[in-house]
Write an enzyme that holds these catalytic residues in place. Structure first.
Site, PDB file in Angstrom:
ATOM      1  N   GLY A  17       0.876  -1.168   0.000  1.00  8.01           N
ATOM      2  CA  GLY A  17       0.000   0.000   0.000  1.00  8.01           C
ATOM      3  C   GLY A  17       0.909   1.212   0.000  1.00  8.01           C
ATOM      4  O   GLY A  17       1.666   1.417   0.948  1.00  8.01           O
ATOM      5  N   THR A  18       0.877   2.020  -1.035  1.00  2.00           N
ATOM      6  CA  THR A  18       2.086   2.742  -1.430  1.00  2.00           C
ATOM      7  C   THR A  18       1.831   4.139  -1.973  1.00  2.00           C
ATOM      8  O   THR A  18       0.753   4.420  -2.476  1.00  2.00           O
ATOM      9  CB  THR A  18       2.778   1.910  -2.550  1.00  2.00           C
ATOM     10  N   SER A  19       2.868   4.972  -1.886  1.00  2.00           N
ATOM     11  CA  SER A  19       2.960   6.193  -2.694  1.00  2.00           C
ATOM     12  C   SER A  19       4.321   6.171  -3.375  1.00  2.00           C
ATOM     13  O   SER A  19       5.360   6.185  -2.702  1.00  2.00           O
ATOM     14  CB  SER A  19       2.827   7.443  -1.818  1.00  2.00           C
TER      15      SER A  19
END
Length: 240
Positions: A17-19
């Site tokens: 779960g990322t940016s």
């Protein structure tokens, strides 16, 4: 009660779960990412390195399944080393991006992988390629991805300008990722960045307690209103 549907992940799968982000500037590219890895709502790793070296001047940013993206990056790294040995020259960024795209597209029903490939080569110079879920391939001056990206598209559209130098681009990446991390519950931790130019690859690190600060809201019914209500109640009591 509403709960996280863990069954949607493969058995035992860890999710990035990322940016993630990459931005091109005149002399190179800046790639960056947060460091939070989740399994459902549980933070499995708070200091993950999502910036993966695939060749001397080519890096990828990984989002989606940690296992899938690590496997894809390892395969591309192997084939790029083979390409270098057989051709006698380093691969272009487009070659690396095409390898990623073929793997993602050919296995799109089995993989959860959104990847940004960025780097520098002698033929084109700096370049950024976005490979979203499904295996498309798009060259862009900047690219963002992961769950946190949905919160910052407007900021990127309004802020990005062509012709930035290294420091301006680094600041843009840092601010964008900090904004995404502040809004997205699946992004967080620290910011890791790489500045890739013809001469070198420079690693940058922003600790969690030194992230850029932005407006974070305040309680609507705060102390001021409570004091006003108390004063009004006292006045009514005195009048009575």
């Amino acid at each position: 009660m509403e709960t996280i549907d863990i069954a949607r992940l493969k058995s035992g799968e860890v999710n990035l779960g990322t940016s993630i982000m990459a931005v091109q500037f005149k002399d190179g590219v800046v790639v960056g990412a947060d460091s939070r890895t989740t399994t459902g709502s549980y933070i499995a790793n708070r200091v993950t390195d999502k910036l993966t070296h695939v060749h001397d001047r080519i890096y990828c940013c990984r989002s989606g399944s940690a296992a899938d993206t690590q496997a894809i990056a390892d395969i591309v790294h192997y084939y790029l080393q083979l390409h270098t040995q057989t051709s006698g020259a380093p691969p272009s960024v487009h070659t690396a991006a095409t390898m990623f795209q073929k793997l993602c597209y050919d296995n799109k029903d089995a993989l959860s992988a959104g990847i940004i490939v960025a780097g520098w080569d002698k033929d084109v110079g700096p370049s950024v390629y976005n490979i979203p879920l499904g295996g498309g391939l798009f060259r862009q001056p900047w690219a963002i991805g992961g769950s946190g990206s949905t919160y910052v598209y407007g900021y990127c559209d309004a802020t990005y300008k062509e012709g930035w130098n290294r420091d301006e681009t680094v600041e843009f990446v840092k601010n964008t990722l900090a904004l995404a991390m502040s809004r997205d519950g699946s992004s967080g931790g620290v910011i890791r960045m790489c500045v890739i130019t013809e001469d070198k690859v420079e690693r940058l690190f922003v600790p969690g307690d030194q992230l850029p600060k932005f407006w974070q809201g305040k309680e609507v019914f705060g102390t001021d209103n409570k004091d006003a209500d108390l004063a009004a109640a006292v006045a009514m009591a005195v009048d009575a």
